[in-house]
Design an enzyme around this catalytic site. Structure first.
Site, PDB file in Angstrom:
ATOM      1  N   ASP A 178      -7.418 -12.476  -1.947  1.00  0.00           N
ATOM      2  CA  ASP A 178      -8.330 -13.094  -3.178  1.00  0.00           C
ATOM      3  C   ASP A 178      -8.115 -14.705  -2.698  1.00  0.00           C
ATOM      4  OD1 ASP A 178      -7.098 -12.665  -6.158  1.00  0.00           O
ATOM      5  OD2 ASP A 178      -5.605 -12.116  -4.894  1.00  0.00           O
TER       6      ASP A 178
ATOM      7  N   HIS B  38       0.119 -15.730   8.444  1.00  0.00           N
ATOM      8  CA  HIS B  38       0.832 -14.356   7.044  1.00  0.00           C
ATOM      9  C   HIS B  38       1.974 -14.343   7.904  1.00  0.00           C
ATOM     10  CE1 HIS B  38       0.447 -10.801   4.486  1.00  0.00           C
ATOM     11  NE2 HIS B  38      -0.871 -11.345   4.259  1.00  0.00           N
TER      12      HIS B  38
ATOM     13  N   HIS C 158       1.342  -1.027  -0.143  1.00  0.00           N
ATOM     14  CA  HIS C 158       0.248  -0.165  -0.016  1.00  0.00           C
ATOM     15  C   HIS C 158       1.192   1.201   0.083  1.00  0.00           C
ATOM     16  CE1 HIS C 158      -4.263  -1.402   0.446  1.00  0.00           C
ATOM     17  NE2 HIS C 158      -3.259  -2.458   1.109  1.00  0.00           N
TER      18      HIS C 158
END
Length: 424
Positions: A367, A108, A17
């Site tokens: 996704d 993650h 980002h």
């Protein structure tokens, strides 16, 4: 490290980002015709928002060449490639309460990045995000053009499984696709154009593709995710590439593929299924290579590489085009396994950075399955590996060409024919 390759060196930069992402490509051969139009097709295949089965993040991923070319020709100097982030939403990753700023996301990289660096990107995974692969795909498009023009190399990947749905499921007769005639015929002929006719999943079989599409949609609707496998084939790769003992070509391919976010497995040639095949059937017997056709001798990129073929080839290809860590001229093919995406919309019981148990409800756009968009990323890393290995071998043979030919060795001119396109 953010740099890949020893000779064709690619350094990627940028966060998910941040303002932009991109790369620096060092040591690209000079004199190659190159514009953004050569790079953009693969960027478009990788971009988000391609279908209802991918993240709805709306990024066009328009690549800009910042340096290293003039009048559409590479100069040999570093090539800078940049893609601006247009639809970043860092606020999706903060705000306390049930948002994710108080929790390391399960499976993650939030926690491990914090443990390693003592600080981490506050949004989108930063460098651990798959958005980092934009630089890889952009750089590899340059490598691919050189490989195609100079050697006729073709690299094609496709989806071969999603969850329990397999394009070539293992059977008693064919525990590995390397013995399956249907699979061998497919990798001999499949093109990217054909693969993209089966969007959004990119599995080149109408029935299996439909089943995969429905499966991904089901997990998406349940705010869940699912993994799968991408298969890749490299055709017309010159023989003699690969650096034993530690940089065998299958080793560098494994390194490259397992550096892609969300990867969990790599197998080449007969792979794990080959363990069930006896050596008497698994060995790739040598046969005389077919003669070069007139069209191949012309060496036009549209027909063939034009390079002299080895005198021998193999009757079967359980080795996956690599023996002793060195390419033998046959098709190189391998599988890359991707886990289910870690960020899901379901509430998950977990523990926060403050060591207090709680419930994580992730926001953002993600996704449900990375496989369809991973296809061009796998192709990209394959191109970077082959390009780097080719430059190593070219340098070795160029140095040897200055020495007198010894008895009982292959003449340098004959070896060099495997690395040239027949043009003077």
């Amino acid at each position: 490290m953010s740099t890949f390759g020893q000779h064709f060196r690619v350094t990627t930069y940028g966060e998910s980002h941040g303002r932009s992402v991109g790369c620096i490509v060092d040591n690209c051969p000079p004199g190659l015709e190159l514009t953004e139009d050569d790079i953009q097709p693969q960027m478009t295949r990788r971009r988000p928002g391609q279908s209802a089965l991918t993240t709805p993040r709306d990024e066009k991923d328009r690549v800009e060449i910042q340096s290293g070319t003039e009048f559409g020709i590479t100069l040999g100097s570093p090539i800078a490639l940049r893609v601006m982030n247009q639809d970043q939403r860092p606020h999706d990753y903060g705000g306390g309460g049930k948002n994710i700023d108080g929790f390391p996301r399960p499976s993650h990289a939030d926690w491990t990045y914090l443990e390693k660096y003592g600080v981490k990107s506050s949004s989108g995974g930063g460098r651990s995000s798959a958005r980092e692969t934009i630089g890889r795909v952009a750089a590899a498009a340059i490598a691919e053009k050189y490989l195609k023009v100079a050697h006729g190399v073709e690299i094609v990947a496709f989806t071969s499984s999603v969850g329990p749905e397999h394009l070539f499921p293992a059977t008693r007769t064919h525990p590995t696709p390397s013995t399956n005639p249907a699979f061998l015929e497919m990798i001999d002929k499949i093109t990217r154009k054909q693969v993209d006719e089966f969007l959004p999943v990119r599995c080149p079989d109408e029935t299996v593709c439909k089943n995969m599409e429905e499966l991904i949609a089901d997990y998406r609707d349940k705010a869940d995710s699912i993994g799968g496998i991408v298969t890749c084939v490299i055709r017309n790769c010159p023989s003699g590439l690969g650096e034993p003992c530690f940089d065998k070509l299958e080793a560098t391919l494994a390194h490259a593929m397992l550096s892609i976010p969300a990867t969990k497995g790599f197998e080449i040639g007969s792979g794990f299924g080959g363990c069930e095949v006896p050596g008497s059937k698994h060995n790739d017997a040598f046969i005389k290579a077919p003669a070069v056709t007139p069209a191949e001798a012309n060496g036009t990129p549209e027909t063939a590489s034009g390079r002299s073929r080895p005198r021998l080839t193999t009757k079967t290809n359980n080795s996956g085009g690599i023996q002793g860590g060195i390419t033998n001229g046959a098709h190189i093919y391998f599988n890359v396994a991707f886990k289910p995406p870690a960020t899901i919309g379901q509430a998950q019981q977990t523990t926060g950075y403050d060591e207090a148990e709680g419930v994580l409800e992730a926001k953002g756009r993600h996704d449900p399955c990375v496989i369809p968009r991973a296809v061009p990323i796998v192709e990209a890393m394959a191109a970077l590996v082959v390009m780097d290995a080719l430059m190593v071998q070219s340098a070795r043979q160029s140095a040897r060409s200055l020495l007198p030919t010894l008895e009982r060795t292959v003449p340098v001119s004959e070896q060099n024919n495997n690395l040239t396109n027949g043009h003077t």
